[in-house]
Write a protein that holds these residues in place. Structure first.
Motif, mmCIF file in Angstrom:
data_model
loop_
_atom_site.group_PDB
_atom_site.id
_atom_site.type_symbol
_atom_site.label_atom_id
_atom_site.label_comp_id
_atom_site.label_asym_id
_atom_site.label_seq_id
_atom_site.Cartn_x
_atom_site.Cartn_y
_atom_site.Cartn_z
ATOM 1 N N VAL A 288 -29.569 -24.227 33.800
ATOM 2 C CA VAL A 288 -30.244 -25.507 33.609
ATOM 3 C C VAL A 288 -29.660 -26.549 34.558
ATOM 4 O O VAL A 288 -30.396 -27.330 35.191
ATOM 5 N N ALA A 289 -28.333 -26.572 34.722
ATOM 6 C CA ALA A 289 -27.701 -27.522 35.642
ATOM 7 C C ALA A 289 -28.177 -27.288 37.072
ATOM 8 O O ALA A 289 -28.430 -28.244 37.814
ATOM 9 N N ILE B 91 -31.071 -25.976 38.002
ATOM 10 C CA ILE B 91 -32.489 -26.330 38.112
ATOM 11 C C ILE B 91 -32.674 -27.845 38.166
ATOM 12 O O ILE B 91 -33.471 -28.346 38.952
ATOM 13 N N GLN B 92 -31.931 -28.552 37.347
ATOM 14 C CA GLN B 92 -32.121 -30.006 37.286
ATOM 15 C C GLN B 92 -31.327 -30.641 38.349
ATOM 16 O O GLN B 92 -31.325 -31.252 39.143
ATOM 17 N N ASP C 92 -40.405 -26.695 43.559
ATOM 18 C CA ASP C 92 -41.117 -27.850 43.025
ATOM 19 C C ASP C 92 -42.473 -27.411 42.479
ATOM 20 O O ASP C 92 -42.795 -26.215 42.476
ATOM 21 N N SER D 15 -34.940 -22.521 42.905
ATOM 22 C CA SER D 15 -35.549 -23.690 42.276
ATOM 23 C C SER D 15 -36.682 -24.150 43.181
ATOM 24 O O SER D 15 -36.490 -24.338 44.389
ATOM 25 N N ILE E 112 -33.219 -24.614 26.055
ATOM 26 C CA ILE E 112 -33.737 -24.898 27.396
ATOM 27 C C ILE E 112 -34.632 -26.127 27.313
ATOM 28 O O ILE E 112 -35.566 -26.175 26.511
ATOM 29 N N PRO E 113 -34.365 -27.159 28.133
ATOM 30 C CA PRO E 113 -35.197 -28.363 28.098
ATOM 31 C C PRO E 113 -36.669 -28.037 28.330
ATOM 32 O O PRO E 113 -37.001 -27.112 29.076
ATOM 33 N N SER E 114 -37.540 -28.811 27.718
ATOM 34 C CA SER E 114 -38.976 -28.527 27.787
ATOM 35 C C SER E 114 -39.543 -28.658 29.200
ATOM 36 O O SER E 114 -40.584 -28.077 29.499
ATOM 37 N N ASP E 115 -38.864 -29.395 30.077
ATOM 38 C CA ASP E 115 -39.367 -29.550 31.444
ATOM 39 C C ASP E 115 -38.804 -28.498 32.407
ATOM 40 O O ASP E 115 -39.039 -28.548 33.604
ATOM 41 N N VAL E 116 -38.080 -27.519 31.866
ATOM 42 C CA VAL E 116 -37.510 -26.449 32.680
ATOM 43 C C VAL E 116 -38.298 -25.166 32.412
ATOM 44 O O VAL E 116 -38.468 -24.766 31.272
#
Length: 74
Positions: free
Chosen positions: A70-71, A73-74, A51, A49, A18-22
């Motif tokens: 992840v897709a 969320i981003q 902000d 999701s 999981i990316p660190s910004d998620v």
């Protein structure tokens, strides 16, 4: 719900990817009535999701793989 259990297992198994910004928060559907009302959640296995201020950006149901989550969320 069975879908939620499987998704939780998928997230746990892939936690390092999981990316660190998620940030993924798990919320108890049965007890989080304020959050359900705030984000108009009407069914289990809903992903919202938001902000940095907590404003809803988008919502979906039925995701289970970490890649799909992840897709979304981003």
């Amino acid at each position: 719900c069975p879908s939620c259990v499987q998704t939780d297992k998928n997230i746990t198994a892939a936690i390092a990817s999981i990316p660190s910004d998620v940030v993924i928060l798990k919320v108890d559907y049965d007890n989080a009535t304020d959050m359900k009302k705030q984000y108009a959640v009407t069914s289990q296995h809903t992903f919202v999701s938001v902000d940095a201020q907590g404003k809803e950006m988008k919502k979906t149901n039925g995701l289970s793989s970490i890649a799909d989550i992840v897709a979304f969320i981003q």
